[in-house]
Design a protein around this motif. Sequence first.
Motif, PDB file in Angstrom:
ATOM      1  N   ALA A 147       1.661  -3.052  -6.622  1.00  0.00           N
ATOM      2  CA  ALA A 147       0.336  -3.620  -6.823  1.00  0.00           C
ATOM      3  C   ALA A 147      -0.040  -3.508  -8.299  1.00  0.00           C
ATOM      4  CB  ALA A 147      -0.687  -2.888  -5.957  1.00  0.00           C
ATOM      5  N   LEU A 148      -0.985  -4.335  -8.696  1.00  0.00           N
ATOM      6  CA  LEU A 148      -1.511  -4.319 -10.062  1.00  0.00           C
ATOM      7  C   LEU A 148      -2.957  -3.856 -10.008  1.00  0.00           C
ATOM      8  CD1 LEU A 148      -1.167  -5.100 -13.090  1.00  0.00           C
ATOM      9  CD2 LEU A 148      -2.112  -7.334 -12.471  1.00  0.00           C
ATOM     10  N   THR A 149      -3.268  -2.818 -10.780  1.00  0.00           N
ATOM     11  CA  THR A 149      -4.637  -2.307 -10.853  1.00  0.00           C
ATOM     12  C   THR A 149      -5.202  -2.599 -12.237  1.00  0.00           C
ATOM     13  OG1 THR A 149      -4.275  -0.573  -9.220  1.00  0.00           O
ATOM     14  CG2 THR A 149      -6.083  -0.230 -10.754  1.00  0.00           C
ATOM     15  N   GLN A 150      -6.383  -3.224 -12.258  1.00  0.00           N
ATOM     16  CA  GLN A 150      -7.097  -3.526 -13.494  1.00  0.00           C
ATOM     17  C   GLN A 150      -8.437  -2.808 -13.448  1.00  0.00           C
ATOM     18  OE1 GLN A 150      -7.059  -7.771 -12.588  1.00  0.00           O
ATOM     19  NE2 GLN A 150      -5.859  -8.104 -14.445  1.00  0.00           N
ATOM     20  N   SER A 151      -8.811  -2.166 -14.567  1.00  0.00           N
ATOM     21  CA  SER A 151     -10.081  -1.444 -14.615  1.00  0.00           C
ATOM     22  C   SER A 151     -10.869  -1.818 -15.853  1.00  0.00           C
ATOM     23  CB  SER A 151      -9.835   0.066 -14.621  1.00  0.00           C
ATOM     24  OG  SER A 151      -9.211   0.475 -13.438  1.00  0.00           O
ATOM     25  N   TRP A 152     -12.175  -1.891 -15.665  1.00  0.00           N
ATOM     26  CA  TRP A 152     -13.122  -2.156 -16.746  1.00  0.00           C
ATOM     27  C   TRP A 152     -14.251  -1.136 -16.654  1.00  0.00           C
ATOM     28  CZ3 TRP A 152     -13.355  -6.461 -20.218  1.00  0.00           C
ATOM     29  CH2 TRP A 152     -12.275  -7.337 -20.114  1.00  0.00           C
ATOM     30  N   GLN A 153     -14.892  -0.918 -17.779  1.00  0.00           N
ATOM     31  CA  GLN A 153     -16.026  -0.010 -17.822  1.00  0.00           C
ATOM     32  C   GLN A 153     -17.226  -0.739 -18.411  1.00  0.00           C
ATOM     33  OE1 GLN A 153     -15.620   4.116 -19.474  1.00  0.00           O
ATOM     34  NE2 GLN A 153     -16.869   3.223 -21.080  1.00  0.00           N
ATOM     35  N   TRP A 154     -18.384  -0.492 -17.817  1.00  0.00           N
ATOM     36  CA  TRP A 154     -19.643  -0.975 -18.366  1.00  0.00           C
ATOM     37  C   TRP A 154     -20.457   0.249 -18.748  1.00  0.00           C
ATOM     38  CZ3 TRP A 154     -21.783  -5.050 -14.347  1.00  0.00           C
ATOM     39  CH2 TRP A 154     -20.988  -6.197 -14.396  1.00  0.00           C
ATOM     40  N   ALA A 155     -20.873   0.324 -20.005  1.00  0.00           N
ATOM     41  CA  ALA A 155     -21.668   1.473 -20.446  1.00  0.00           C
ATOM     42  C   ALA A 155     -22.344   1.150 -21.767  1.00  0.00           C
ATOM     43  CB  ALA A 155     -20.773   2.710 -20.606  1.00  0.00           C
ATOM     44  N   THR A 156     -23.309   1.980 -22.107  1.00  0.00           N
ATOM     45  CA  THR A 156     -23.868   1.948 -23.450  1.00  0.00           C
ATOM     46  C   THR A 156     -23.287   3.142 -24.183  1.00  0.00           C
ATOM     47  OG1 THR A 156     -25.805   3.228 -22.780  1.00  0.00           O
ATOM     48  CG2 THR A 156     -26.014   0.813 -22.730  1.00  0.00           C
ATOM     49  N   GLU A 157     -23.446   3.146 -25.473  1.00  0.00           N
ATOM     50  CA  GLU A 157     -22.798   4.171 -26.286  1.00  0.00           C
ATOM     51  C   GLU A 157     -23.197   5.589 -25.898  1.00  0.00           C
ATOM     52  OE1 GLU A 157     -22.305   5.347 -30.991  1.00  0.00           O
ATOM     53  OE2 GLU A 157     -23.060   3.363 -30.446  1.00  0.00           O
TER      54      GLU A 157
END
Length: 188
Positions: A147-157
């Motif tokens: 399987a292929l796992t892709q991850s992203w993050q949403w945040a402020t500094e």
Amino acid sequence: MHTHFMSRLQAGLLSLLVLLPMMAQADERSDFLQKVYLSFCAKHFSDYGALRASLTEQQLPKLPPQQAQHFLQGRSGDAWPVPYKGEFGQYVLVLTEGDSFCAVMARRSDAVATRQWFRQLAMAAPAPLQARALGEEQVLTPLNGEALTQSWQWATEHAPRRLQLTLTTAKDPQAAIQAMVSLSLEDR
């Protein structure tokens, strides 16, 4: 996260709920997975406890604990089958204890179409959040093979918490679960 930040973030996510369905979808099942993910995980990220209470109050059928364990992957929590075209067994919504993780799993979903909408969503972090790709990796799962796992993050500094969006798609067209998309709220 303080209340003002959470309300601004929620407003931004709601605007995504309006925009994303207009994006072209190559696969009906992928489209349904996106709708379930946005309607449950994205829309309710600030209070999964309230989402759990609402699902319980509506008396939606939960999977028995033994069946739920297959979808919880070693975590404690609950799993609900989500009807697709009037039938159960194709999609499952998972909420873990601690109310910081929500996932939707699809028995069948076109990997290319699913990766496409996920990438578009992940890159469109609502202000003031900034989107950052955390990368992708090939994983070997006991149930679904490669399987292929892709991850992203949403945040402020300087935010004490961040949102992590993750998609795993199986390569084998006969995999038991072809796609799992999740949203988790994590401390820095």
